[in-house]
Design an enzyme around this catalytic site. Structure first.
Site, PDB file in Angstrom:
ATOM      1  N   ASN A  45      38.100 -15.955 -15.649  1.00  0.00           N
ATOM      2  CA  ASN A  45      36.853 -15.559 -17.280  1.00  0.00           C
ATOM      3  C   ASN A  45      37.936 -15.574 -18.212  1.00  0.00           C
ATOM      4  O   ASN A  45      37.821 -16.879 -19.172  1.00  0.00           O
ATOM      5  CB  ASN A  45      36.575 -14.496 -17.307  1.00  0.00           C
ATOM      6  N   ASP A  46      38.770 -14.969 -18.371  1.00  0.00           N
ATOM      7  CA  ASP A  46      39.134 -15.260 -19.910  1.00  0.00           C
ATOM      8  C   ASP A  46      40.383 -16.456 -19.955  1.00  0.00           C
ATOM      9  O   ASP A  46      40.452 -17.162 -20.659  1.00  0.00           O
ATOM     10  CB  ASP A  46      40.442 -13.843 -19.830  1.00  0.00           C
ATOM     11  N   VAL A  47      40.530 -17.011 -18.901  1.00  0.00           N
ATOM     12  CA  VAL A  47      40.975 -17.519 -18.821  1.00  0.00           C
ATOM     13  C   VAL A  47      40.496 -19.046 -19.235  1.00  0.00           C
ATOM     14  O   VAL A  47      41.550 -20.171 -19.556  1.00  0.00           O
ATOM     15  CB  VAL A  47      42.914 -18.128 -18.270  1.00  0.00           C
ATOM     16  N   ALA A  72      39.448  -9.124 -20.988  1.00  0.00           N
ATOM     17  CA  ALA A  72      40.047  -9.248 -22.540  1.00  0.00           C
ATOM     18  C   ALA A  72      38.947  -8.259 -22.963  1.00  0.00           C
ATOM     19  O   ALA A  72      39.173  -7.881 -24.324  1.00  0.00           O
ATOM     20  CB  ALA A  72      40.410 -10.175 -22.936  1.00  0.00           C
TER      21      ALA A  72
END
Lengths: 466, 102
Positions: free
Chosen positions: A394-396, A435
């Protein structure tokens, strides 16, 4: 009985073999040979130790028995452990190195004559400092690794645990360690030594509890580094070259890995250690997102999209590990390859819970390692690819890291998934990632969300590809 | 004046940090997990200290307060040595090139 000079030479040899073992890891081809060199180094170190003592009494029998008990347990774990449990296994192993260092330091403190360190109550100053450092770092490694293990295993919540005054408490305890070592050196009192160890255990716990799940790659690397420094501290006490060399190698190895992981998250080492990432700004960012339209699809749509693509890039993340979807994924890729579709894998350095986590899982599922690429090697390919299949990451992939300077992940290197013609996003819900920020990618025109368990969805896609 | 042997050990230590620095940077990122498990295994060379401590007991009293800690450390380190090297081996065995499987 081996002379001191001869055994020191052999310890040097085993130190060199350990260096070569790490050197072998520069490519998968040489890595297996490297591992054998490491084993050889260990065998030499142990045999030389037996020969240099030359005390073949009944004690030796017990030593061998204990060695075999430990060895049997270790071998059993090594063969039984599933590859998805690698992060907690490594954390668990670090804790053992830490505790072993503490025990050896205690033993040296109680009976310094054996190690030529002076006599009880009158230990050489340098040795006392060295063993104190070894014991303290070892104790921190032990309790810190235990917490990391519990968090990774899910026994303890992965959420950061913070309280008011935490950093001050850590600071006070940190200073306390030095004060106690100072008094220990002056007084040579047993109690000081025990207090030192207890405080160090406490520091280890306090150091790791504020750090959240996705920062675990940094924590594991950091504990790896600590276990090395603890070994080096004991190495100085015992005047053993093999231990000093190994400790330095492991210490710098862990430090480099921590650095790589921090850089991949665009965070400073300190901000990771101080912990509590993203906890503040989760709430306000939630509000506006319900209104945005999201296209969601099913396995059939996904299969159709991929079948008509000529190139697909797969982006795995921690969610793939949790769902154990790597084998199903591999099946899916095989089906795609039969249709002459080019498939590659893109790995972000902090995907998963430890450095290289995704690579191991893909290797386990028999994915050839030359189809798996690191961020910088594959990022330009997204623009030319037809489909990006994001599974458990997700965040990456969040483009916000490139566009919004206000975002907490701004500046973090991310995979340019949005440049693909279409994006398939396997995820259980729209919830934000670690995050705590919303991923713009979910609402893009060319994104199709596949809401399901990663493994279930991949299996369904496989069925639809027939 | 003679040089304190500590300085020699410190030299070895510092130079080893540099060796570690360059060697580890050359490790391919896809092998970072095996790197951690193998560093874990080799740092258990601390077992040499444990063996010395354990063998210090006299033949009449094998387990005294100091040697017991040695024996405990032997178990811990042995778990790590066997576990660490074997699990690394198991992982490395899985890394295959494309041509190998076809």
């Amino acid at each position: 009985m081996l002379s001191a000079n001869l055994s020191a030479t052999f310890y040097l040899v085993s130190g060199i073999l350990f260096i070569l073992a790490l050197r072998g890891l520069s490519s998968p081809d040489t890595s297996r040979q490297g591992n054998y060199l490491g084993i050889a180094g260990m065998v030499i170190a142990i045999v030389v130790t037996f020969l240099s003592i030359g005390n073949f009494s009944t004690s030796l029998v017990f030593v061998l028995i204990f060695l075999l008990i430990g060895g049997a347990v270790g071998a059993f774990i090594a063969f039984k452990i599933p590859m998805t449990a690698m992060p907690e296994l490594v954390a668990g192993f670090h804790s053992l190195v830490g505790l072993a260092a503490v025990f050896v330091a205690i033993s040296a403190f109680l009976n310094p004559e054996v190690f030529n360190l002076g006599s009880s109550g009158n230990i050489k100053l340098a040795s006392l400092i060295e063993m104190s450092i070894g014991a303290a770092v070892g104790a921190i490694t032990f309790s810190g690794s235990i917490i990391a293990f519990l968090k990774l295993r899910g026994i303890m919540s992965g959420a950061p645990i913070t309280f008011i005054g935490q950093h001050y408490l850590n600071l006070i305890l940190g200073i306390g360690v030095f004060v106690i070592i100072f008094y220990l050196c002056k007084s040579q009192l047993d109690t000081m030594f025990w207090i030192l160890i207890i405080i160090s255990f406490l520091i280890g716990v306090l150091l790791i509890i504020p750090i959240g799940g996705a920062d675990m790659p940094v924590v594991i690397s950091m504990l790896n580094s600590y276990s090395g420094w603890a070994a080096a501290g004991i190495g100085f006490t015992l005047e053993n070259t093999a231990l000093i060399i190994t400790g330095a190698l492991v210490g710098s190895s862990g430090a480099i890995l921590s650095y790589i992981m921090c850089k991949a998250m665009n965070r400073s080492f300190f901000s990771v250690i101080l912990g509590g990432f993203g906890a503040e700004n989760t709430s306000q960012k939630f509000d506006d997102k319900k209104e945005k339209p999201v296209k969601s699809g099913n396995a059939e749509d996904a299969a159709f999209l991929m079948k008509n693509a000529s190139s697909v890039i797969i982006v795995p993340g921690y969610g793939m590990a949790v769902a154990q979807a790597q084998h199903a994924l591999r099946e899916m890729v095989d089906k795609l390859k039969k249709n002459d579709i080019k498939v590659t894998y893109a790995i972000h350095p902090v995907a998963g819970r430890m450095p290289g986590h995704m690579n191991v899982l893909l290797a386990e599922a028999n994915v050839p390692y030359d189809e798996v690429f690191e961020l910088e090697d594959i990022n330009n390919d997204f623009a030319n690819a037809d489909v990006a299949f994001v599974i458990g990451a997700n965040d990456v992939t969040n483009p916000v890291a490139k566009t919004d300077p206000q975002s907490p992940i701004f500046g973090m290197p991310v995979l340019d998934v949005e440049k693909c013609k279409s994006v398939l996003f396997v995820k259980r819900s729209l919830s934000p990632g670690y995050a705590g920020i919303d991923n713009e990618l979910f609402y893009k025109e060319n994104t199709l969300m596949l809401f399901a368990d990663a493994k279930k969805m991949t299996e369904d896609i496989v069925k639809n590809l027939e | 004046m003679e040089i304190d042997p500590f300085i020699f050990r410190l030299s070895i230590f510092i130079l080893s940090i540099f060796i570690g620095y360059y060697v580890v940077w050359s490790v391919t990122p896809s092998l970072h997990t095996p790197l951690m498990s193998v560093t874990n295994a080799i740092s258990s060379v601390i077992i040499v200290g444990a063996i010395i401590a354990a063998l210090a007991g006299k033949s009449e009293v094998i387990f005294n307060s100091s040697s017991i800690f040695g024996f405990l450390a032997i178990i811990l380190a042995a778990v790590n040595i066997f576990g660490g090297f074997l699990v690394t081996q198991r992982m490395l065995q899985m890394y295959k090139k494309k041509k190998d499987k076809k």
